[in-house]
Design an enzyme around this catalytic site. Structure first.
Site, PDB file in Angstrom:
ATOM      1  N   HIS A 163       0.839  -1.223   0.000  1.00 10.69           N
ATOM      2  CA  HIS A 163       0.000   0.000   0.000  1.00 10.69           C
ATOM      3  C   HIS A 163       0.864   1.260   0.000  1.00 10.69           C
ATOM      4  O   HIS A 163       0.435   2.305   0.487  1.00 10.69           O
ATOM      5  CB  HIS A 163      -0.952   0.031   1.204  1.00 10.69           C
ATOM      6  CG  HIS A 163      -1.641  -1.267   1.460  1.00 10.69           C
ATOM      7  ND1 HIS A 163      -2.846  -1.606   0.901  1.00 10.69           N
ATOM      8  CD2 HIS A 163      -1.257  -2.344   2.201  1.00 10.69           C
ATOM      9  CE1 HIS A 163      -3.194  -2.829   1.298  1.00 10.69           C
ATOM     10  NE2 HIS A 163      -2.241  -3.304   2.086  1.00 10.69           N
ATOM     11  N   SER A 284      15.289  21.185 -16.800  1.00  6.84           N
ATOM     12  CA  SER A 284      14.061  21.936 -17.051  1.00  6.84           C
ATOM     13  C   SER A 284      14.404  23.195 -17.829  1.00  6.84           C
ATOM     14  O   SER A 284      15.442  23.812 -17.602  1.00  6.84           O
ATOM     15  CB  SER A 284      13.410  22.302 -15.711  1.00  6.84           C
ATOM     16  OG  SER A 284      12.554  23.428 -15.876  1.00  6.84           O
ATOM     17  N   LYS A 290      16.437  21.929 -11.698  1.00  6.87           N
ATOM     18  CA  LYS A 290      15.794  20.622 -11.849  1.00  6.87           C
ATOM     19  C   LYS A 290      16.696  19.551 -12.460  1.00  6.87           C
ATOM     20  O   LYS A 290      17.485  19.816 -13.352  1.00  6.87           O
ATOM     21  CB  LYS A 290      14.542  20.739 -12.737  1.00  6.87           C
ATOM     22  CG  LYS A 290      13.381  21.469 -12.117  1.00  6.87           C
ATOM     23  CD  LYS A 290      12.936  20.906 -10.767  1.00  6.87           C
ATOM     24  CE  LYS A 290      12.417  19.474 -10.846  1.00  6.87           C
ATOM     25  NZ  LYS A 290      11.120  19.404 -11.537  1.00  6.87           N
ATOM     26  N   GLU A 297      10.014   8.174 -16.692  1.00  7.17           N
ATOM     27  CA  GLU A 297       8.621   8.565 -16.962  1.00  7.17           C
ATOM     28  C   GLU A 297       8.148   8.060 -18.311  1.00  7.17           C
ATOM     29  O   GLU A 297       7.012   7.612 -18.470  1.00  7.17           O
ATOM     30  CB  GLU A 297       8.496  10.088 -16.895  1.00  7.17           C
ATOM     31  CG  GLU A 297       8.664  10.616 -15.480  1.00  7.17           C
ATOM     32  CD  GLU A 297       8.800  12.133 -15.470  1.00  7.17           C
ATOM     33  OE1 GLU A 297       7.875  12.788 -15.000  1.00  7.17           O
ATOM     34  OE2 GLU A 297       9.820  12.650 -15.945  1.00  7.17           O
TER      35      GLU A 297
END
Ligand code: ARG
Length: 469
Positions: A163, A284, A290, A297
């Site tokens: 979980h 970024s 960043k 992803e």
């Protein structure tokens, strides 16, 4: 308005007056997609020529001229000098057109006893046999990275989650190999799909076989297929193998997606379990600070497209009457794209995982944090060893954890003070103790994981061998 072109000479123009409408051509021509099967089309055509020669349907000279022309076509394809023309409706037309240019009148005999229906099914099976083996080898390469990282991880441990809540500590090696075993099933499925699709449709003709002395079994053997079709209708209309391959690739994509998701989580400041190598991270355009996990992803994101390809093909197939229907032309684009995307993803995830740096101190600290109470089940099992029913032991320990979370006393103090646990039992709370106590086969502790590493390495060795790598 619809332009008709008298210059488009198709394989079937004899039946129709004038040329096809421009919009029909734009809508139905498939060369831009199926040209990827050009070398398979040549291979299938060579076998067909030899079959025609064996059946006495070609003179020796004609057969030689056709085979020489096919050799030239193959050479042109390999060298990138093969010229496709605007009149090539598909790859089969292109190859036959060029063979006819090279071989002269003998070219007109190439399509004897053959249809593009059995031809395209043959080409696609040859393509899939080769490419699925390639995908499987790339999966093994990723598994090898996981194995290497697992071996180097030694006894490093981290919280295992259920979980997405910290549950019990596990060895990092065990966690990495969990992904490795999922990938092993992917390899198995790819090999199995390949075995099932290893059947030649060549000789089925348009749908019913031929009146000419052709021998599908001999051409199947010539092409290296394990068998020839049993039913000509099935041979030209079966795309089960494409659906299966798309499922294998979609599920493989789902596995890569789950790996990607964990890399995203683990590389966040919140987890801090790994740092990506600069070459495998992105920046970024606006935020100077960043460092982003775009590879992970996209490994996650591509799975949507792969699942879409499977779903799309199944819908295309579901209402088709026997035998060939032009709808079947829609089989190739999803398959080609799925293989290409999975290959790209596999190579990227290999690089990502090979170069990422695990922060074992962060992982172990997270696993050892007192509020994690990683050893709670060990405390209950201590009571079980002393004869207490597990349900009661669970209740006792849950009470202690609840009390300690109220902040009155630490779990260690409560354990030491408990009559049935006592100071000896506090040893269970020592850093790393909980993971070392996971001793059963297949479990997350050092003893079973040492065995698992050997089993996994052996599995990779066998898979490499059966894939011929
Ligand atoms: N481009 C077609 C395909 O991919 C080849 C077969 C065409 N057959 C036909 N009867 N029109 O399916």
């Amino acid at each position: 308005m619809a332009g008709r072109s008298d210059t488009l000479m198709t394989l079937w123009s004899g039946r129709l007056e004038g040329g096809p409408a421009a919009e029909l051509w734009a809508f139905t021509a498939s060369l831009s997609v199926d040209r990827r099967m050009a070398s398979d089309d040549v291979a299938g055509s060579r076998a067909h020529v030899r079959g025609l020669a064996r059946g006495g349907l070609l003179t020796e000279d004609d057969a030689a001229a056709l085979l020489a022309a096919l050799d030239t076509v193959d050479g042109e394809l390999a060298a990138g000098t093969f010229v496709f023309t605007a009149t090539d409706e598909d790859v089969h037309t292109a190859v036959e057109r060029r063979v006819t240019e090279l071989a002269g009148p003998a070219g007109g005999r190439l399509h004897t006893g053959r249809s593009r229906n059995d031809q395209v099914a043959t080409d696609l099976r040859l393509w899939a046999k080769r490419e699925l083996a390639g995908v499987a080898m790339r999966v093994v390469a990723l598994q090898e990275v996981l194995l290497e990282r697992a071996e180097v991880a030694g006894e490093t441990y981290l919280p295992g989650y259920t979980h997405l809540q910290r549950a019990q500590p596990v060895l990092l090696a065990h966690h990495l190999l969990a992904h490795g075993w999922a990938l092993a099933r992917d390899v198995d499925r790819l090999v199995d799909t390949r075995r099932r699709l290893d059947v030649s449709p060549l000789g089925a003709g348009a749908l019913a076989g031929s009146s000419l002395p052709l021998d599908p079994v001999a051409t199947a053997a010539d092409l290296g297929f394990a068998a020839a079709f049993d039913n000509s209708l099935d041979a030209v209309s079966d795309r089960d193998f494409v659906a299966e391959a798309l499922f294998d690739l979609a599920l493989l994509g789902v596995h890569l997606s789950r790996i990607g998701e964990e890399v995203v989580l683990w590389s966040s400041a919140e987890f801090g379990f790994l740092r990506l190598a600069d070459a495998w991270a992105t920046g970024s355009s606006m935020l100077p600070q960043k460092k982003n996990p775009d590879v992970a992803e996209l490994a996650r994101g591509k799975s949507g497209r792969l699942i879409g390809h499977l779903t799309g093909l199944l819908v295309t197939l579901k209402g088709l009457p026997l035998a060939y229907n032009r709808d079947l032309q829609e089989d190739k684009e999803p398959l080609f794209d799925a293989v290409e995307q999975v290959n790209l993803a596999l190579a990227a995830v290999v690089g990502l995982l090979a170069t990422a740096e695990f922060d074992s101190a962060r992982m172990e600290a997270a696993a050892d944090e007192p509020e994690t109470a990683a050893a709670a089940v060990d405390l209950a099992e201590w009571l079980v060893a002393a004869g207490m029913p597990f349900r009661d032991a669970h209740h006792v320990v849950a009470g202690l954890v609840r009390e300690s979370s109220d902040g009155a006393a630490s779990l260690a103090e409560l354990v030491a003070a408990h009559p049935q646990l006592g100071p000896d039992a506090t040893g269970l709370l020592a850093p790393g103790a909980a993971v070392r106590r996971r001793t059963t086969a297949g479990g997350a502790g050092p003893a079973p994981v040492a065995v698992e590493l050997g089993t996994f390495a052996e599995r990779l060795r066998l898979d490499r061998t059966r894939l011929g790598g």
